[in-house]
Design a protein around this motif. Sequence first.
Motif, PDB file in Angstrom:
ATOM      1  N   SER A  67       0.837  -1.202   0.000  1.00 15.24           N
ATOM      2  CA  SER A  67       0.000   0.000   0.000  1.00 15.24           C
ATOM      3  C   SER A  67       0.870   1.249   0.000  1.00 15.24           C
ATOM      4  CB  SER A  67      -0.955  -0.005   1.184  1.00 15.24           C
ATOM      5  OG  SER A  67      -0.230  -0.055   2.391  1.00 15.24           O
ATOM      6  N   LYS A  68       2.075   1.182   0.561  1.00 21.17           N
ATOM      7  CA  LYS A  68       2.993   2.324   0.526  1.00 21.17           C
ATOM      8  C   LYS A  68       3.334   2.683  -0.911  1.00 21.17           C
ATOM      9  CE  LYS A  68       7.267   4.205   2.418  1.00 21.17           C
ATOM     10  NZ  LYS A  68       6.738   5.465   2.876  1.00 21.17           N
ATOM     11  N   PHE A  69       3.493   1.688  -1.762  1.00 21.14           N
ATOM     12  CA  PHE A  69       3.755   1.950  -3.180  1.00 21.14           C
ATOM     13  C   PHE A  69       2.598   2.735  -3.778  1.00 21.14           C
ATOM     14  CE2 PHE A  69       3.359   0.988  -7.653  1.00 21.14           C
ATOM     15  CZ  PHE A  69       4.645   1.162  -8.130  1.00 21.14           C
ATOM     16  N   MET A  70       1.391   2.279  -3.507  1.00 22.00           N
ATOM     17  CA  MET A  70       0.213   2.924  -4.093  1.00 22.00           C
ATOM     18  C   MET A  70      -0.006   4.337  -3.566  1.00 22.00           C
ATOM     19  SD  MET A  70      -0.758   0.928  -6.334  1.00 22.00           S
ATOM     20  CE  MET A  70      -0.473  -0.754  -6.785  1.00 22.00           C
ATOM     21  N   THR A  71       0.275   4.577  -2.294  1.00 29.69           N
ATOM     22  CA  THR A  71       0.076   5.921  -1.762  1.00 29.69           C
ATOM     23  C   THR A  71       1.226   6.854  -2.115  1.00 29.69           C
ATOM     24  OG1 THR A  71       1.002   5.277   0.382  1.00 29.69           O
ATOM     25  CG2 THR A  71      -1.398   5.180   0.144  1.00 29.69           C
ATOM     26  N   THR A  72       2.420   6.312  -2.307  1.00 33.82           N
ATOM     27  CA  THR A  72       3.562   7.147  -2.685  1.00 33.82           C
ATOM     28  C   THR A  72       3.450   7.597  -4.129  1.00 33.82           C
ATOM     29  OG1 THR A  72       4.996   6.014  -1.116  1.00 33.82           O
ATOM     30  CG2 THR A  72       6.087   7.210  -2.890  1.00 33.82           C
ATOM     31  N   PHE A  73       3.027   6.702  -4.997  1.00 30.75           N
ATOM     32  CA  PHE A  73       2.940   7.020  -6.422  1.00 30.75           C
ATOM     33  C   PHE A  73       1.488   7.162  -6.845  1.00 30.75           C
ATOM     34  CE2 PHE A  73       6.908   4.601  -5.860  1.00 30.75           C
ATOM     35  CZ  PHE A  73       7.803   5.584  -6.234  1.00 30.75           C
ATOM     36  N   CYS A  74       0.745   8.017  -6.183  1.00 27.05           N
ATOM     37  CA  CYS A  74      -0.685   8.162  -6.444  1.00 27.05           C
ATOM     38  C   CYS A  74      -0.979   9.087  -7.626  1.00 27.05           C
ATOM     39  CB  CYS A  74      -1.413   8.640  -5.195  1.00 27.05           C
ATOM     40  SG  CYS A  74      -0.841  10.230  -4.609  1.00 27.05           S
ATOM     41  N   GLN A  75       0.027   9.468  -8.389  1.00 26.21           N
ATOM     42  CA  GLN A  75      -0.184  10.348  -9.530  1.00 26.21           C
ATOM     43  C   GLN A  75       0.078   9.634 -10.856  1.00 26.21           C
ATOM     44  OE1 GLN A  75       2.104  10.510  -7.221  1.00 26.21           O
ATOM     45  NE2 GLN A  75       3.984  10.204  -8.323  1.00 26.21           N
ATOM     46  N   LEU A  76       0.096   8.307 -10.835  1.00 24.18           N
ATOM     47  CA  LEU A  76       0.321   7.551 -12.068  1.00 24.18           C
ATOM     48  C   LEU A  76      -0.798   7.800 -13.057  1.00 24.18           C
ATOM     49  CD1 LEU A  76       1.512   4.128 -10.633  1.00 24.18           C
ATOM     50  CD2 LEU A  76       2.916   5.954 -11.580  1.00 24.18           C
ATOM     51  N   ARG A  77      -0.429   8.007 -14.304  1.00 25.01           N
ATOM     52  CA  ARG A  77      -1.397   8.256 -15.365  1.00 25.01           C
ATOM     53  C   ARG A  77      -1.440   7.114 -16.379  1.00 25.01           C
ATOM     54  NH1 ARG A  77      -2.905  13.472 -14.872  1.00 25.01           N
ATOM     55  NH2 ARG A  77      -1.488  14.849 -13.803  1.00 25.01           N
ATOM     56  N   ASP A  78      -0.267   6.599 -16.706  1.00 19.52           N
ATOM     57  CA  ASP A  78      -0.166   5.564 -17.725  1.00 19.52           C
ATOM     58  C   ASP A  78       0.087   4.214 -17.081  1.00 19.52           C
ATOM     59  OD1 ASP A  78      -0.383   7.307 -19.961  1.00 19.52           O
ATOM     60  OD2 ASP A  78       1.673   7.955 -19.600  1.00 19.52           O
ATOM     61  N   VAL A  79      -0.702   3.246 -17.480  1.00 17.18           N
ATOM     62  CA  VAL A  79      -0.555   1.890 -16.979  1.00 17.18           C
ATOM     63  C   VAL A  79      -0.443   0.980 -18.201  1.00 17.18           C
ATOM     64  CG1 VAL A  79      -1.668   0.041 -15.678  1.00 17.18           C
ATOM     65  CG2 VAL A  79      -1.915   2.408 -14.931  1.00 17.18           C
ATOM     66  N   PRO A  80       0.608   0.164 -18.282  1.00 16.84           N
ATOM     67  CA  PRO A  80       0.776  -0.719 -19.443  1.00 16.84           C
ATOM     68  C   PRO A  80      -0.212  -1.885 -19.401  1.00 16.84           C
ATOM     69  CG  PRO A  80       2.494  -1.131 -17.855  1.00 16.84           C
ATOM     70  CD  PRO A  80       1.685   0.011 -17.317  1.00 16.84           C
ATOM     71  N   VAL A  81      -1.430  -1.614 -19.815  1.00 14.57           N
ATOM     72  CA  VAL A  81      -2.512  -2.591 -19.704  1.00 14.57           C
ATOM     73  C   VAL A  81      -2.183  -3.886 -20.434  1.00 14.57           C
ATOM     74  CG1 VAL A  81      -4.948  -3.022 -20.222  1.00 14.57           C
ATOM     75  CG2 VAL A  81      -4.225  -0.783 -19.371  1.00 14.57           C
ATOM     76  N   GLU A  82      -1.567  -3.791 -21.607  1.00 12.76           N
ATOM     77  CA  GLU A  82      -1.248  -5.008 -22.364  1.00 12.76           C
ATOM     78  C   GLU A  82      -0.297  -5.903 -21.572  1.00 12.76           C
ATOM     79  OE1 GLU A  82      -0.747  -1.886 -23.554  1.00 12.76           O
ATOM     80  OE2 GLU A  82      -2.396  -1.710 -24.983  1.00 12.76           O
ATOM     81  N   LYS A  83       0.664  -5.299 -20.889  1.00 14.92           N
ATOM     82  CA  LYS A  83       1.605  -6.086 -20.089  1.00 14.92           C
ATOM     83  C   LYS A  83       0.901  -6.679 -18.871  1.00 14.92           C
ATOM     84  CE  LYS A  83       5.728  -3.823 -21.638  1.00 14.92           C
ATOM     85  NZ  LYS A  83       6.713  -4.652 -22.181  1.00 14.92           N
ATOM     86  N   LEU A  84       0.006  -5.900 -18.261  1.00 19.72           N
ATOM     87  CA  LEU A  84      -0.752  -6.432 -17.125  1.00 19.72           C
ATOM     88  C   LEU A  84      -1.597  -7.627 -17.565  1.00 19.72           C
ATOM     89  CD1 LEU A  84      -2.064  -3.235 -15.309  1.00 19.72           C
ATOM     90  CD2 LEU A  84      -0.264  -4.770 -14.538  1.00 19.72           C
ATOM     91  N   ALA A  85      -2.198  -7.512 -18.739  1.00 26.00           N
ATOM     92  CA  ALA A  85      -3.060  -8.587 -19.239  1.00 26.00           C
ATOM     93  C   ALA A  85      -2.288  -9.880 -19.438  1.00 26.00           C
ATOM     94  CB  ALA A  85      -3.728  -8.156 -20.545  1.00 26.00           C
ATOM     95  N   ALA A  86      -0.991  -9.779 -19.703  1.00 26.45           N
ATOM     96  CA  ALA A  86      -0.164 -10.969 -19.930  1.00 26.45           C
ATOM     97  C   ALA A  86       0.314 -11.607 -18.632  1.00 26.45           C
ATOM     98  CB  ALA A  86       1.043 -10.587 -20.793  1.00 26.45           C
ATOM     99  N   MET A  87       0.013 -10.994 -17.486  1.00 25.91           N
ATOM    100  CA  MET A  87       0.470 -11.514 -16.197  1.00 25.91           C
ATOM    101  C   MET A  87      -0.564 -12.508 -15.675  1.00 25.91           C
ATOM    102  SD  MET A  87       1.834  -7.915 -14.667  1.00 25.91           S
ATOM    103  CE  MET A  87       2.865  -8.533 -13.356  1.00 25.91           C
ATOM    104  N   SER A  88      -0.374 -13.758 -16.004  1.00 24.99           N
ATOM    105  CA  SER A  88      -1.377 -14.777 -15.690  1.00 24.99           C
ATOM    106  C   SER A  88      -1.580 -15.005 -14.196  1.00 24.99           C
ATOM    107  CB  SER A  88      -1.003 -16.097 -16.370  1.00 24.99           C
ATOM    108  OG  SER A  88       0.262 -16.527 -15.909  1.00 24.99           O
ATOM    109  N   ALA A  89      -0.574 -14.726 -13.372  1.00 24.79           N
ATOM    110  CA  ALA A  89      -0.710 -14.949 -11.932  1.00 24.79           C
ATOM    111  C   ALA A  89      -1.323 -13.751 -11.199  1.00 24.79           C
ATOM    112  CB  ALA A  89       0.652 -15.273 -11.320  1.00 24.79           C
TER     113      ALA A  89
END
Length: 128
Positions: A67-89
């Motif tokens: 959760s520290k990661f998420m609260t520290t970097f709470c201004q993220l705009r771009d998320v590599p959705v295609e790479k996330l989709a390939a993460m089967s676990a």
Amino acid sequence: MLKKMGEAVARVARKVNETVESGSDTLDLAECKLVAFPIGIYKVLRNVTDQIQLITLANNKLKSLTSKFMTTFCQLRDVPVEKLAAMSALRCINLRFNPLNAEVRAIAPPLIKFDMLVSPEGARAPPP
């Protein structure tokens, strides 16, 4: 083995220092053999976390982000959705209170097979 670990640590330090020194809005930690997000990075990046909008963590062995990661970097705009989709676990990613761009919001739901938690567009985090 220790030499390889030392090289991996040096690579992370070099990449983090490049981000701080250049004032970049991108933190690239791809291919750093990370199994967790290093706690020490938060301290090194404390003066530039507000400007980081893209974090690349591709080709690591991450098991989770705190959760520290998420609260520290709470201004993220771009998320590599295609790479996330390939993460089967991957089962869930919490991106609440990030100003995600409209493209991420539109293309993510049909591509991903896990829970992607996001806030309504324009929502702000509650005060601490």
